[in-house]
Design a protein around this motif. Sequence first.
Motif, PDB file in Angstrom:
ATOM      1  N   LEU A 146       0.855  -1.194   0.000  1.00 18.84           N
ATOM      2  CA  LEU A 146       0.000   0.000   0.000  1.00 18.84           C
ATOM      3  C   LEU A 146       0.887   1.238   0.000  1.00 18.84           C
ATOM      4  CD1 LEU A 146      -2.913  -0.950   2.444  1.00 18.84           C
ATOM      5  CD2 LEU A 146      -2.881  -1.005  -0.047  1.00 18.84           C
ATOM      6  N   GLU A 147       0.758   2.022  -1.056  1.00 19.52           N
ATOM      7  CA  GLU A 147       1.546   3.259  -1.175  1.00 19.52           C
ATOM      8  C   GLU A 147       0.836   4.371  -0.430  1.00 19.52           C
ATOM      9  OE1 GLU A 147       2.743   4.937  -5.251  1.00 19.52           O
ATOM     10  OE2 GLU A 147       1.541   6.527  -4.345  1.00 19.52           O
ATOM     11  N   HIS A 163      -5.270   4.458   5.563  1.00 20.70           N
ATOM     12  CA  HIS A 163      -4.727   3.355   4.759  1.00 20.70           C
ATOM     13  C   HIS A 163      -4.462   2.127   5.640  1.00 20.70           C
ATOM     14  CE1 HIS A 163      -4.540   4.483   0.606  1.00 20.70           C
ATOM     15  NE2 HIS A 163      -3.910   5.621   0.840  1.00 20.70           N
TER      16      HIS A 163
HETATM   17  O1  RDL Z   1      -1.790   1.709  -2.443  1.00 19.87           O
HETATM   18  C1  RDL Z   1      -2.665   2.616  -1.814  1.00 19.87           C
HETATM   19  C2  RDL Z   1      -2.940   3.859  -2.701  1.00 19.87           C
HETATM   20  O2  RDL Z   1      -1.734   4.504  -2.979  1.00 19.87           O
HETATM   21  C3  RDL Z   1      -3.624   3.445  -3.990  1.00 19.87           C
HETATM   22  O3  RDL Z   1      -4.872   2.872  -3.659  1.00 19.87           O
HETATM   23  C4  RDL Z   1      -3.852   4.642  -4.967  1.00 19.87           C
HETATM   24  O4  RDL Z   1      -4.377   4.122  -6.192  1.00 19.87           O
HETATM   25  C5  RDL Z   1      -4.851   5.679  -4.387  1.00 19.87           C
HETATM   26  N1  RDL Z   1      -4.943   6.902  -5.264  1.00 19.87           N
HETATM   27  C6  RDL Z   1      -4.062   7.930  -5.095  1.00 19.87           C
HETATM   28  O5  RDL Z   1      -3.145   7.797  -4.234  1.00 19.87           O
HETATM   29  C7  RDL Z   1      -4.184   9.115  -5.872  1.00 19.87           C
HETATM   30  O6  RDL Z   1      -3.358  10.075  -5.709  1.00 19.87           O
HETATM   31  C8  RDL Z   1      -5.917   6.995  -6.247  1.00 19.87           C
HETATM   32  C9  RDL Z   1      -6.018   8.197  -7.009  1.00 19.87           C
HETATM   33  N2  RDL Z   1      -5.133   9.223  -6.775  1.00 19.87           N
HETATM   34  C10 RDL Z   1      -7.033   8.278  -8.015  1.00 19.87           C
HETATM   35  O7  RDL Z   1      -7.151   9.290  -8.712  1.00 19.87           O
HETATM   36  N3  RDL Z   1      -7.862   7.216  -8.180  1.00 19.87           N
HETATM   37  C11 RDL Z   1      -7.748   6.075  -7.431  1.00 19.87           C
HETATM   38  N4  RDL Z   1      -6.777   5.979  -6.491  1.00 19.87           N
HETATM   39  O8  RDL Z   1      -8.534   5.099  -7.625  1.00 19.87           O
END
Ligand code: RDL
Length: 152
Positions: A94-95, A120
Amino acid sequence: MKVGICDTTFARVDMGAHAIDEIKQHVGNITFIRRTVPGIKDLPVASKKLIEEENCEIVMALGMPGPQEKDKVCAHEASTGLIQAQLMTNTHILEVFVHEDEGENPKDLRQLAENRAREHAQNLVKMMFKPDAMRKEAGMGMREGRPDVGPV
Ligand code: RDL
Ligand code: RDL
Ligand code: RDL
């Protein structure tokens, strides 16, 4: 169960500590293995090592991209590396990134970083232990660190 927590000295908030505290509030019997690296570009290999050498079943990679254009590029590269590490190991990392310029002031940045790390961490608990609770949130406009935007 082993959970990896990987964070950086570049970050201005100790997000790893908030993530561990939050997971502990929801589930017991978790072994945390924590690694701290200088910056976000060091997170992919450190996370991969937590999976392959320490047998972590999931990892949180927490970091803070700075405000400059070169930091944004750095964040994109780190993110690409984290995705590659996930694909190589077939394991979730998970980032949890908080861009320094998301904060309106130092206090807001500190609160945002804590909230994003905790939310998170809640996602991790749902993914690993409560998949039905996660499924109920499908399409619900969930966000981490700021209020959810909700469905349309
Ligand atoms: O691993 C955990 C999250 O980093 C990951 O779920 C990301 O896809 C979440 N995310 C962002 O961090 C972001 O900056 C998303 C978006 N933007 C986005 O535009 N749409 C998403 N997730 O579905
Ligand atoms: O491998 C040593 C460094 O290159 C690595 O730690 C980088 O992630 C450090 N770093 C930058 O070089 C940079 O230009 C970071 C940022 N920006 C940043 O915005 N956030 C970081 N590290 O966590
Ligand atoms: O729509 C407002 C925000 O959701 C949007 O600016 C996101 O890109 C902010 N954001 C990040 O920049 C990021 O690196 C989010 C995450 N990570 C994240 O994990 N979860 C978010 N936003 O809800």
